[in-house]
Enzyme design. Structure first.
Site, PDB file in Angstrom:
ATOM      1  CB  SER A 113      69.255  79.470  29.598  1.00 13.31           C
ATOM      2  OG  SER A 113      69.976  79.035  28.444  1.00 13.31           O
TER       3      SER A 113
ATOM      4  CE1 TYR B 288      64.882  76.958  27.989  1.00 14.98           C
ATOM      5  CE2 TYR B 288      66.864  77.865  26.985  1.00 14.98           C
ATOM      6  CZ  TYR B 288      66.264  77.096  27.962  1.00 14.98           C
ATOM      7  OH  TYR B 288      67.043  76.468  28.906  1.00 14.98           O
TER       8      TYR B 288
END
Ligand code: NAP
Length: 242
Positions: A132, A145
């Site tokens: 990400s 995350y």
């Protein structure tokens, strides 16, 4: 018989292949002639689907056995399964922290380890981990995350060094702002800090990314001609991170 193309004769497994980016990767690799299997909680029709939770090694091993029976050894792996999460760090439960790390990081551990014998035996393999852009930029309320995705980038670099001599390349693609159910759900819950349109105005290429943008990058990285590229974090984000 597989269709003629770059991937003819090769078997690819795509985790998270039932939705969004993983689904687009399945479609692209199928079009390129790979035999493609999708591992997902709810696999869609984009490929030969196997229901499996990537955090459960027994489920992963069982799904891969079925894939091997149908398609032979797996020499291409794209890890796209993932889940996000939004919570102030002070309020983040350890259970949520653990689940997000489990899906986004430990799932990659299980899937890579499970396909490795096939790649080692073939003396050839391609692994792409979808991380990400938040691992580069940080992201408030996503500590779990961001931590998991940063670790995926680190794992990618470590594995590239370890597996290069076996003919296996390992790269990461950190997407940024890609139009998938995950992004639209976050927008719907008001968690994006504005709408998708607001973000388009702040994105250098002035559009939202498409799952196909990530799929095209994966298609290159798993190809024969990308054999000298390994241990790299290849950003696909419209210029939002440079
Ligand atoms: P998505 O549409 O939600 O797709 C993710 C897929 O992974 C879903 O089909 C989901 O199944 C599956 N999945 C979740 N947990 C799983 C598990 N434990 N085992 C097996 N499959 C599981 O999201 P996406 O946007 O395409 O995301 C794909 C990857 O890109 C993820 O790793 C995500 O973190 C990353 N990413 C996306 C963006 C973006 O802008 N979209 C940005 C940065 C990174 P269910 O739907 O049944 O849960």
């Amino acid at each position: 018989m597989s269709a003629p193309g770059k991937g003819a004769g090769r078997t690819a497994v795509v985790t998270g292949g039932g939705s969004g980016i993983g689904k687009a990767v399945c479609e692209r690799l199928s079009a390129d002639g790979y035999r493609v299997a999708a591992l997902d909680l709810n696999p869609a029709a984009a490929a030969f689907g196997q229901a499996a939770d990537v955090t459960d090694r027994a489920q992963v091993d069982k799904a891969l056995e079925t894939v091997r029976e149908h398609f032979g050894p797996v020499t291409v792996l794209v890890n796209a399964a993932g889940m996000d999460g939004f919570k102030r760090f002070a309020d983040l439960s350890f259970e949520s922290w653990q689940r997000v790390i489990d899906v986004n990081l430990n799932g990659v551990f299980h899937c890579v380890q499970a396909v490795l014998p096939d790649m080692t035996a073939a003396g050839w393999g391609r692994i792409v981990n979808i991380s990400s852009s938040s691992a580069h930029s940080g992201q408030q309320y996503m500590a779990h995350y961001v931590s998991a995705k940063s670790a995926v980038n680190g794992l990618t670099k470590a594995l590239a060094l370890e597996l290069g001599p076996a003919g296996i390349t390992v790269n990461a693609v950190p997407p940024g702002f890609i139009d998938t159910p995950m992004l639209r759900k976050a927008e719907g819950r008001g968690l994006l800090g504005g709408t998708v349109d607001d973000h388009i105005a702040r994105t250098p290429v002035r559009r939202v990314g498409r799952p196909e943008d990530i799929a095209a990058t994966c298609a290159f990285l798993v190809s024969e001609e990308a054999g000298y590229i390994t241990g790299q974090i290849v950003g696909v984000n419209g210029g939002r991170n440079t």
